[in-house]
Design an enzyme around this catalytic site. Structure first.
Site, PDB file in Angstrom:
ATOM      1  N   SER A  28       0.776  -1.120   0.167  1.00  9.64           N
ATOM      2  CA  SER A  28      -0.041   0.009  -0.001  1.00  9.64           C
ATOM      3  C   SER A  28       1.103   1.377  -0.109  1.00  9.64           C
ATOM      4  CB  SER A  28      -0.970  -0.052   1.081  1.00  9.64           C
ATOM      5  OG  SER A  28      -1.416   1.175   1.606  1.00  9.64           O
ATOM      6  N   TYR A  80      -2.708  -0.904  10.275  1.00 11.31           N
ATOM      7  CA  TYR A  80      -2.704  -0.936   8.936  1.00 11.31           C
ATOM      8  C   TYR A  80      -1.066  -0.549   8.382  1.00 11.31           C
ATOM      9  CZ  TYR A  80      -4.090  -1.231   3.969  1.00 11.31           C
ATOM     10  OH  TYR A  80      -4.185  -1.332   2.670  1.00 11.31           O
TER      11      TYR A  80
HETATM   12  P1  NAP Z   1     -11.493  -6.130  -0.316  1.00  6.98           P
HETATM   13  O1  NAP Z   1     -12.473  -5.711  -1.449  1.00  6.98           O
HETATM   14  O2  NAP Z   1     -12.039  -5.710   1.374  1.00  6.98           O
HETATM   15  O3  NAP Z   1     -10.830  -7.420  -0.330  1.00  6.98           O
HETATM   16  C1  NAP Z   1      -9.930  -8.015   0.547  1.00  6.98           C
HETATM   17  C2  NAP Z   1      -9.860  -9.401   0.321  1.00  6.98           C
HETATM   18  O4  NAP Z   1      -9.238 -10.121   1.517  1.00  6.98           O
HETATM   19  C3  NAP Z   1     -11.342 -10.136   0.236  1.00  6.98           C
HETATM   20  O5  NAP Z   1     -11.493 -10.978  -0.644  1.00  6.98           O
HETATM   21  C4  NAP Z   1     -11.230 -10.782   1.670  1.00  6.98           C
HETATM   22  O6  NAP Z   1     -12.057 -12.000   1.923  1.00  6.98           O
HETATM   23  C5  NAP Z   1      -9.654 -11.098   2.099  1.00  6.98           C
HETATM   24  N1  NAP Z   1      -9.546 -11.450   3.442  1.00  6.98           N
HETATM   25  C6  NAP Z   1      -9.542 -10.952   4.561  1.00  6.98           C
HETATM   26  N2  NAP Z   1      -9.254 -11.605   5.326  1.00  6.98           N
HETATM   27  C7  NAP Z   1      -8.645 -12.748   4.817  1.00  6.98           C
HETATM   28  C8  NAP Z   1      -8.207 -14.013   5.606  1.00  6.98           C
HETATM   29  N3  NAP Z   1      -8.015 -14.011   6.836  1.00  6.98           N
HETATM   30  N4  NAP Z   1      -7.710 -14.930   4.614  1.00  6.98           N
HETATM   31  C9  NAP Z   1      -8.039 -14.869   3.330  1.00  6.98           C
HETATM   32  N5  NAP Z   1      -8.693 -13.907   2.610  1.00  6.98           N
HETATM   33  C10 NAP Z   1      -8.964 -12.727   3.596  1.00  6.98           C
HETATM   34  O7  NAP Z   1     -10.048  -5.113  -0.258  1.00  6.98           O
HETATM   35  P2  NAP Z   1      -9.031  -4.658  -1.394  1.00  6.98           P
HETATM   36  O8  NAP Z   1      -9.194  -3.176  -1.548  1.00  6.98           O
HETATM   37  O9  NAP Z   1      -9.470  -5.458  -2.602  1.00  6.98           O
HETATM   38  O10 NAP Z   1      -7.657  -5.236  -0.801  1.00  6.98           O
HETATM   39  C11 NAP Z   1      -7.090  -5.880  -1.285  1.00  6.98           C
HETATM   40  C12 NAP Z   1      -5.520  -5.608  -0.952  1.00  6.98           C
HETATM   41  O11 NAP Z   1      -5.155  -4.551  -1.460  1.00  6.98           O
HETATM   42  C13 NAP Z   1      -5.211  -5.514   0.653  1.00  6.98           C
HETATM   43  O12 NAP Z   1      -4.139  -5.989   0.862  1.00  6.98           O
HETATM   44  C14 NAP Z   1      -5.286  -4.072   0.996  1.00  6.98           C
HETATM   45  O13 NAP Z   1      -4.580  -3.711   1.933  1.00  6.98           O
HETATM   46  C15 NAP Z   1      -4.456  -3.670  -0.411  1.00  6.98           C
HETATM   47  N6  NAP Z   1      -4.728  -2.145  -0.610  1.00  6.98           N
HETATM   48  C16 NAP Z   1      -5.921  -1.732  -1.011  1.00  6.98           C
HETATM   49  C17 NAP Z   1      -6.081  -0.286  -1.261  1.00  6.98           C
HETATM   50  C18 NAP Z   1      -7.439   0.277  -1.760  1.00  6.98           C
HETATM   51  O14 NAP Z   1      -7.440   1.428  -1.834  1.00  6.98           O
HETATM   52  N7  NAP Z   1      -8.541  -0.579  -1.878  1.00  6.98           N
HETATM   53  C19 NAP Z   1      -5.109   0.644  -1.346  1.00  6.98           C
HETATM   54  C20 NAP Z   1      -3.819  -0.010  -0.950  1.00  6.98           C
HETATM   55  C21 NAP Z   1      -3.761  -1.362  -0.691  1.00  6.98           C
HETATM   56  P3  NAP Z   1     -13.599 -11.966   2.630  1.00  6.98           P
HETATM   57  O15 NAP Z   1     -14.390 -10.868   1.513  1.00  6.98           O
HETATM   58  O16 NAP Z   1     -14.108 -13.363   2.274  1.00  6.98           O
HETATM   59  O17 NAP Z   1     -13.421 -11.457   3.846  1.00  6.98           O
END
Ligand code: NAP
Length: 279
Positions: A164, A177
């Site tokens: 991130s 985080y």
């Molecule tokens: P998201 O839509 O909330 O997706 C998160 C995913 O992680 C979901 O599929 C969730 O599954 C899964 N997850 C959570 N806990 C888990 C566990 N214990 N074991 C296996 N899977 C698990 O969020 P996203 O934005 O796509 O985030 C994905 C990654 O990108 C994360 O690492 C986040 O920190 C990073 N990121 C996102 C952003 C942003 O702006 N969106 C920015 C920087 C970094 P469930 O739905 O089944 O709980």
């Protein structure tokens, strides 16, 4: 997340990961979902990991199978050692091996530091940092066992850690985080240094603000989005497909000489936009 218009942006059908086997954790939502489909578009067979949402994982599997490659969903909590080991071992049974790990699963449990419980701190570190370590460790065992297969890839395996911009930008109210992503950066760089001689490439993608459920409150109202856009010089909130494209490139032999790098995909968020008119 449903199908978005931005999905059409990742249109390349050049199959530069053909024959490779990829695991994407947290692949039933947001960035993981787009990445799993994106890897399928460039020819990889894909394991779609999820922890809770079976239905959405099955939907991602169907989308990938529709591209003419193989996919299946696998339920596992990435913070649980035995579940991660079981996930990789099943992948070796079903697909023969693993070539690409995208350690993407992550979550937030936000609170001001005085209110943050130990459980909130620990949960975020367990999933975002320990989860990536456990997945990387099990994938590396298989990469080392198999070694380089030149017809498949120039390297023995590729790991892409989902970090991130908060591996470098401090983030008040989100100390768990930010600490987890700072840890991801040093874990990635250390693994990259340790594993490069084994022909294993470890890199990271650091997204800025991407339109997914994890940060819905930051973009779902016009006022919130306007505030957010002030932090993004490129004046666009990112789409999950922006990240999927970067991951596919890093995983491919086109990027074979890229080792231990974080690719920021953030519309310029890390360029200190507050200094554009001041300082
Ligand atoms: P998201 O839509 O909330 O997706 C998160 C995913 O992680 C979901 O599929 C969730 O599954 C899964 N997850 C959570 N806990 C888990 C566990 N214990 N074991 C296996 N899977 C698990 O969020 P996203 O934005 O796509 O985030 C994905 C990654 O990108 C994360 O690492 C986040 O920190 C990073 N990121 C996102 C952003 C942003 O702006 N969106 C920015 C920087 C970094 P469930 O739905 O089944 O709980």
């Amino acid at each position: 997340m449903g199908t978005s218009n931005s999905e059409s942006r990742q249109t390349t059908s050049y199959p530069f990961l053909r024959g490779q086997k990829a695991l994407v954790t947290g692949a039933n939502s947001g960035i993981g979902r787009a990445t799993a489909i994106g890897l399928g578009k460039v020819g990889a067979d894909v394991v779609v990991n999820y922890v809770a949402g079976r239905e959405s994982a099955d939907e991602v599997v169907r989308a990938i199978e529709g591209l003419g490659v193989r996919a299946y969903a696998h339920e596992a909590d990435v913070s649980k050692e035995d579940e991660v080991a079981g996930m990789i071992s099943r992948m070796v049974d079903e697909f023969g091996t693993i070539d690409v790990l995208v350690a993407n699963a992550g979550l937030q449990r936000d609170a001001a530091v005085g209110d943050m419980t130990l459980a909130q701190w620990q949960k975020v570190l367990d999933v975002n940092l320990t989860g990536q370590f456990l997945c990387a460790r099990e994938a590396v065992k298989e990469f080392l066992r198999r070694g380089v297969v030149p017809e498949v890839s120039r390297s023995a395996g590729k790991i892409i850690c989902m970090s991130s911009v908060h591996q470098m930008i401090p983030w008040a109210g989100h100390v768990n985080y930010a600490a987890s992503k700072g840890g991801v950066q040093m874990m990635m760089e250390t693994l990259a240094q340790e594993l490069a001689p084994e022909k294993i490439r470890v890199n990271a993608v650091a997204p800025g603000a991407i339109r997914t459920p994890i940060n819905r409150s930051a973009w779902e109202t016009p006022d919130a989005e306007a505030d957010l856009l002030r932090l993004i010089p490129y004046r666009r909130v990112g789409d999950p497909e922006d990240i999927a494209t970067a991951v596919a490139a890093l995983a491919s032999d086109l990027f074979d000489y890229v080792v231990g790098t974080t690719l920021y995909v953030d519309g310029g968020m890390t360029l200190f936009p507050g200094f554009a008119t001041g300082g």
